[in-house]
Design a protein around this motif. Sequence first.
Motif, PDB file in Angstrom:
ATOM      1  N   UNK A   2       0.868  -1.182   0.000  1.00  9.84           N
ATOM      2  CA  UNK A   2       0.000   0.000   0.000  1.00  9.84           C
ATOM      3  C   UNK A   2       0.901   1.226   0.000  1.00  9.84           C
ATOM      4  N   UNK A   3       0.834   1.981  -1.078  1.00  7.31           N
ATOM      5  CA  UNK A   3       1.778   3.076  -1.316  1.00  7.31           C
ATOM      6  C   UNK A   3       1.042   4.408  -1.393  1.00  7.31           C
ATOM      7  N   UNK A   4       1.572   5.419  -0.708  1.00  4.91           N
ATOM      8  CA  UNK A   4       1.149   6.794  -0.906  1.00  4.91           C
ATOM      9  C   UNK A   4       2.190   7.494  -1.759  1.00  4.91           C
ATOM     10  N   UNK A   5       1.757   8.420  -2.601  1.00  2.63           N
ATOM     11  CA  UNK A   5       2.709   9.085  -3.501  1.00  2.63           C
ATOM     12  C   UNK A   5       2.366  10.563  -3.602  1.00  2.63           C
ATOM     13  N   UNK A   6       3.396  11.399  -3.432  1.00  2.34           N
ATOM     14  CA  UNK A   6       3.239  12.845  -3.573  1.00  2.34           C
ATOM     15  C   UNK A   6       4.220  13.328  -4.638  1.00  2.34           C
ATOM     16  N   UNK A   7       3.678  13.924  -5.712  1.00  6.12           N
ATOM     17  CA  UNK A   7       4.534  14.436  -6.770  1.00  6.12           C
ATOM     18  C   UNK A   7       4.299  13.752  -8.098  1.00  6.12           C
ATOM     19  N   UNK A   8       3.080  13.797  -8.601  1.00  5.62           N
ATOM     20  CA  UNK A   8       2.732  13.111  -9.850  1.00  5.62           C
ATOM     21  C   UNK A   8       3.072  13.989 -11.050  1.00  5.62           C
ATOM     22  N   UNK A   9       4.361  14.275 -11.201  1.00  5.10           N
ATOM     23  CA  UNK A   9       4.821  15.140 -12.284  1.00  5.10           C
ATOM     24  C   UNK A   9       5.557  14.377 -13.361  1.00  5.10           C
ATOM     25  N   UNK A  50      -2.032  16.106   0.670  1.00  2.67           N
ATOM     26  CA  UNK A  50      -0.831  15.275   0.828  1.00  2.67           C
ATOM     27  C   UNK A  50      -0.971  14.309   1.996  1.00  2.67           C
ATOM     28  N   UNK A  51      -1.553  14.781   3.095  1.00  2.00           N
ATOM     29  CA  UNK A  51      -1.663  13.942   4.290  1.00  2.00           C
ATOM     30  C   UNK A  51      -2.486  12.691   4.032  1.00  2.00           C
ATOM     31  N   UNK A  52      -3.443  12.781   3.113  1.00  2.00           N
ATOM     32  CA  UNK A  52      -4.313  11.635   2.836  1.00  2.00           C
ATOM     33  C   UNK A  52      -3.566  10.479   2.183  1.00  2.00           C
ATOM     34  N   UNK A  53      -2.406  10.744   1.597  1.00  2.00           N
ATOM     35  CA  UNK A  53      -1.637   9.655   0.988  1.00  2.00           C
ATOM     36  C   UNK A  53      -1.047   8.729   2.046  1.00  2.00           C
ATOM     37  N   UNK A  54      -0.940   9.217   3.272  1.00  3.77           N
ATOM     38  CA  UNK A  54      -0.317   8.420   4.325  1.00  3.77           C
ATOM     39  C   UNK A  54      -1.253   7.477   5.040  1.00  3.77           C
ATOM     40  N   UNK A  56      -3.067   4.550   6.212  1.00  6.62           N
ATOM     41  CA  UNK A  56      -2.965   3.100   6.019  1.00  6.62           C
ATOM     42  C   UNK A  56      -1.843   2.702   5.058  1.00  6.62           C
ATOM     43  N   UNK A  57      -0.914   3.605   4.765  1.00  6.29           N
ATOM     44  CA  UNK A  57       0.157   3.291   3.813  1.00  6.29           C
ATOM     45  C   UNK A  57       1.307   2.556   4.499  1.00  6.29           C
ATOM     46  N   UNK A  58       1.869   1.606   3.801  1.00  5.80           N
ATOM     47  CA  UNK A  58       3.102   0.966   4.272  1.00  5.80           C
ATOM     48  C   UNK A  58       4.313   1.836   3.950  1.00  5.80           C
ATOM     49  N   UNK A  59       4.205   2.630   2.894  1.00  4.22           N
ATOM     50  CA  UNK A  59       5.269   3.562   2.518  1.00  4.22           C
ATOM     51  C   UNK A  59       4.663   4.742   1.785  1.00  4.22           C
ATOM     52  N   UNK A  60       5.247   5.917   2.005  1.00  4.57           N
ATOM     53  CA  UNK A  60       4.874   7.111   1.249  1.00  4.57           C
ATOM     54  C   UNK A  60       6.115   7.580   0.503  1.00  4.57           C
ATOM     55  N   UNK A  61       5.974   7.786  -0.793  1.00  6.68           N
ATOM     56  CA  UNK A  61       7.079   8.209  -1.645  1.00  6.68           C
ATOM     57  C   UNK A  61       6.862   9.666  -2.047  1.00  6.68           C
ATOM     58  N   UNK A  62       7.886  10.496  -1.846  1.00  6.29           N
ATOM     59  CA  UNK A  62       7.790  11.928  -2.147  1.00  6.29           C
ATOM     60  C   UNK A  62       8.735  12.248  -3.294  1.00  6.29           C
ATOM     61  N   UNK A  63       8.184  12.758  -4.393  1.00  3.13           N
ATOM     62  CA  UNK A  63       8.987  13.066  -5.573  1.00  3.13           C
ATOM     63  C   UNK A  63       8.583  14.439  -6.100  1.00  3.13           C
ATOM     64  N   UNK A  64       8.908  15.480  -5.307  1.00  3.65           N
ATOM     65  CA  UNK A  64       8.646  16.856  -5.712  1.00  3.65           C
ATOM     66  C   UNK A  64       9.953  17.479  -6.197  1.00  3.65           C
ATOM     67  N   UNK A  65       9.958  18.790  -6.445  1.00  2.00           N
ATOM     68  CA  UNK A  65      11.119  19.393  -7.136  1.00  2.00           C
ATOM     69  C   UNK A  65      12.183  19.934  -6.190  1.00  2.00           C
ATOM     70  N   UNK A  66      11.789  20.632  -5.126  1.00  5.15           N
ATOM     71  CA  UNK A  66      12.765  21.330  -4.296  1.00  5.15           C
ATOM     72  C   UNK A  66      12.719  20.889  -2.841  1.00  5.15           C
TER      73      UNK A  66
END
Length: 269
Positions: A2-9, A50-54, A56-66
């Motif tokens: 179960x993955x959360x992800x921030x940064x769908x660019x 962003x908080x909603x991605x976390x 029940x997640x086993x991991x949250x992946x953050x892929x933003x720019x800065x």
Amino acid sequence: MRIGFVGAGRMGLPMIQRLVSAGHQVSALGRNAETRKALGESGVRAVPFAAATGTDAEAVLVCVFTDEQVRAVCLDTPLLETMPPGSVLVVHTTGSPATVEAIAAVANSREIEVLDVPVSGGPHDIAAGQLTLFGGGDAAALERVRPALAAYGDPILHLGPLGSGQRVKLVNNVLFAAQIGLVAESVRLATQLGVTEAALLSALPHASSSGRALNSVAGKGSVAAFAESVGEFLRKDVSVARQLAAELNADLGPLAAAIDAGVDGNSGG
């Protein structure tokens, strides 16, 4: 997983698509209708915060720019509060080791592991499952998220404690920028010798001087065109590397001049 992800660019969306194709359940931040549509078409649950991605997640992946965006996501939202104990926060964004260390200071008190895993490559590497991942942090935590990262990453390298991935990636980008600078200087020399840039770049990829930087420049047709295409990314990372070197009293040495001749020197080209 179960993955959360921030940064769908540019990088994040193809990563998400690879995660879904590998069978992972993904919830991703969709800030606008266009992004939410793209996520929905990829089989992803789009969430508005962003908080909603976390949750029940086993991991949250953050892929933003800065770095600033990483801090905003991880420290200025309730993301860490929504992530369950035992989960892992993975920061793919290239930036200062101090950023992931600041996040870990908060996350560890909630029994959340933080990994810095900056990436090397582009969307074509993601599509091939061959993005290079530089991992820093707890080795066991990296192993826990390896099944997710393997959807788009190979090799996945563990390089040491938290911040090690960022340090290696910054050195990588400084070296890459310096190599572009050397290509720029080679073009300058060739021009003085009566050889056009186009002729030089058509020949050198077949010779002993060939390498990823040279081939990348040749693929764009000129140093200026390549610098324009990657300059925003490289200048950001080189700036962070220079700041880190100054803080640690480290010396870029000849790399500094080569960088000036490359991406920095062609920033307006």
